[in-house]
Write an enzyme that holds these catalytic residues in place. Structure first.
Site, PDB file in Angstrom:
ATOM      1  N   ALA A 181       7.498   5.456  -8.406  1.00  0.00           N
ATOM      2  CA  ALA A 181       7.597   5.346  -9.410  1.00  0.00           C
ATOM      3  C   ALA A 181       8.603   6.855 -10.048  1.00  0.00           C
ATOM      4  O   ALA A 181       9.138   6.990 -11.216  1.00  0.00           O
ATOM      5  CB  ALA A 181       6.515   6.262 -10.561  1.00  0.00           C
ATOM      6  N   TYR A 239      18.134  -7.989   8.346  1.00  0.00           N
ATOM      7  CA  TYR A 239      16.996  -7.867   7.509  1.00  0.00           C
ATOM      8  C   TYR A 239      15.669  -8.581   7.814  1.00  0.00           C
ATOM      9  O   TYR A 239      15.198  -8.199   7.981  1.00  0.00           O
ATOM     10  CB  TYR A 239      17.897  -7.175   6.635  1.00  0.00           C
ATOM     11  CG  TYR A 239      17.521  -7.082   5.066  1.00  0.00           C
ATOM     12  CD1 TYR A 239      17.331  -5.441   4.364  1.00  0.00           C
ATOM     13  CD2 TYR A 239      16.298  -7.612   4.691  1.00  0.00           C
ATOM     14  CE1 TYR A 239      16.762  -5.015   3.588  1.00  0.00           C
ATOM     15  CE2 TYR A 239      15.274  -7.228   3.344  1.00  0.00           C
ATOM     16  CZ  TYR A 239      15.598  -6.128   3.280  1.00  0.00           C
ATOM     17  OH  TYR A 239      14.623  -5.467   2.091  1.00  0.00           O
ATOM     18  N   LYS A 252       8.507  -7.600   4.862  1.00  0.00           N
ATOM     19  CA  LYS A 252       9.029  -8.808   3.907  1.00  0.00           C
ATOM     20  C   LYS A 252       7.571 -10.273   3.429  1.00  0.00           C
ATOM     21  O   LYS A 252       7.151 -10.170   2.876  1.00  0.00           O
ATOM     22  CB  LYS A 252       9.741  -9.025   3.330  1.00  0.00           C
ATOM     23  CG  LYS A 252      10.585  -7.562   3.042  1.00  0.00           C
ATOM     24  CD  LYS A 252      10.562  -6.151   1.947  1.00  0.00           C
ATOM     25  CE  LYS A 252      11.636  -5.564   1.822  1.00  0.00           C
ATOM     26  NZ  LYS A 252      10.338  -4.490   0.500  1.00  0.00           N
ATOM     27  N   THR A 306      20.476   2.890  -3.232  1.00  0.00           N
ATOM     28  CA  THR A 306      19.583   3.235  -2.895  1.00  0.00           C
ATOM     29  C   THR A 306      19.580   3.712  -1.466  1.00  0.00           C
ATOM     30  O   THR A 306      19.925   3.460  -0.533  1.00  0.00           O
ATOM     31  CB  THR A 306      18.428   1.935  -3.049  1.00  0.00           C
ATOM     32  OG1 THR A 306      17.997   1.857  -1.240  1.00  0.00           O
ATOM     33  CG2 THR A 306      17.991   1.122  -4.090  1.00  0.00           C
TER      34      THR A 306
END
Length: 395
Positions: A48, A234, A243, A274
């Site tokens: 979070a 990826y 994923k 990120t």
């Protein structure tokens, strides 16, 4: 103390409390400017404190006045040493939430562990009763399995063949060629163990067993697909296998929630700067070109814009729109044909010399340092900042 950015590779090892507060306030103000959302009321966010998880917590609290519990693993401050940015982000979020009478409490620890799961369960029982949304947004490179005790470490490798392509050192702007050796079976298994859906399902199973999930409960985890340019390292690499597992787990969780009308989704989000994406070879170059194209087309979004669109245009509609694989797609603007065609064209032209003109490396670097509370015009970095910031609702 005077706090300056200090980098080590793709991470910044310092963070600025006032800058992190500015980042959180900007996101809160964006959500408030959009008006109230008919969304969740009692929310658990696992992961979070940064990125999409933090944006989800902010959107829940300030968009639909939701009570939130946040779980994360962040480094607290010590005298003369800054906390991690996620610590300061959470402190700023809780301060603003409490100021407006919005319930917000947090748990700092290893979300993969049974101990933190049990602590969270007890807090939900005491304070919220039942929850109507769980956001799963963990981005850890390692996981100690709570049953076996084995420590798994994820890798970012292609499968089958050595991968060679361009990348950029975003600190220097130098474009060069990188080769990554193919993964082993162990690499794939370990990456799936860390970044797949097993822990997500463990959380939901434990919460359901304790009768903590409300009728019509929803849970969402975040994923990425990306373009053909990056797929070898990826989506068709080790992380892509993880994923795939995460996305398949959504169906398993949904099956387990049928008796309460619950549903699990995976939301495929756009590429953003990120801490995790900065570590993936090729991605910083792709993002710097993507940002240039999306900004020129008026399509650029950050985490908070993406999650607001997820809540208002996808997740909380009566019939949530999904693709043929059952996934929510808010990477739709990134994956538009005109955007990808232009990025592919620029990719061929990208060199150390051309990138400052054809890409948005400055935008990339600004957003990277923003993650740690730096490069905000509203913050005076030349004055003393108090590094010893507490999180008001930390349990």
């Amino acid at each position: 103390m005077i706090i300056e950015p200090k980098t080590r590779g793709f991470i910044c090892i310092t963070s600025h409390p006032k800058g992190c507060e500015r980042s959180v306030l900007n996101q809160i103000n964006y959500i408030k400017s959009k008006g109230k959302i008919d969304g969740p009321k009692k929310v658990l966010v696992i992961g979070a404190s940064t990125g999409f998880g933090l944006a989800s917590r902010i959107t829940s609290a300030f968009g639909s006045n939701a009570s939130t519990i946040g779980v994360f693993f962040e480094k607290p401050p010590l005298e003369g040493r800054t906390a991690s940015s996620g610590w300061y982000n959470t402190a700023a979020f809780e301060k603003e939430a409490h100021k407006e009478g919005i319930y917000a409490k947090s748990i700092n620890g290893d979300a993969f562990s049974d101990e933190i799961k049990e602590k969270t369960i007890e807090l939900i029982k005491e304070d919220l009763g039942q929850i109507d949304l769980v956001v799963y947004s963990l981005a850890s490179p390692v996981r100690t399995h709570p049953i076996t005790g084995i420590r798994h470490k994820s890798t970012l490798k292609p499968i089958g063949n050595t991968y060679t392509n361009k990348t950029v050192d975003f600190h220097t702007g130098k474009v060069n060629t990188i080769s990554i050796e193919p993964s082993t079976e162990d690499d794939i298994e370990n990456t799936v163990a860390v970044m797949g859906g097993e822990d997500w399902k463990m959380w939901i199973d434990k919460l359901k067993k304790e009768n903590l999930l409300a009728s019509n409960f929803k849970t969402v985890a975040y994923s990425y697909i990306g373009p053909q340019l990056t797929e070898a390292v990826y989506r068709k690499g080790t992380i892509g296998k993880a994923k795939d597992h995460l996305e398949n787990t959504a169906f398993t969780i949904t099956d387990s929630l049928k008796d309460i009308g619950g549903k699990a989704y995976v939301s495929v989000n756009k590429a953003l700067v990120t801490q995790s994406s900065s570590a993936i070879p090729v991605i910083p170059l792709y993002i710097s070109l993507l940002y240039k194209v999306m900004k020129e087309k008026g399509l650029q979004e950050g985490c908070i814009e993406q999650i607001h669109r997820l809540y208002t245009e996808r997740l909380f509609l009566e019939n949530t729109p999904t693709d043929s694989e059952g996934r929510i797609r808010i990477d739709d603007w990134e994956m538009r044909a005109d955007v990808q065609e232009k990025v592919s064209e620029l990719w061929e032209q990208a060199t150390t010399e051309t990138l400052p003109t054809i890409g948005d490396l400055e935008g990339y670097k600004t957003e990277f340092f923003n993650l740690f509370g730096f490069n905000y015009d509203e913050v005076d970095y030349d004055i003393d900042a108090d590094e010893m910031v507490n999180i008001p609702g930390l349990q």
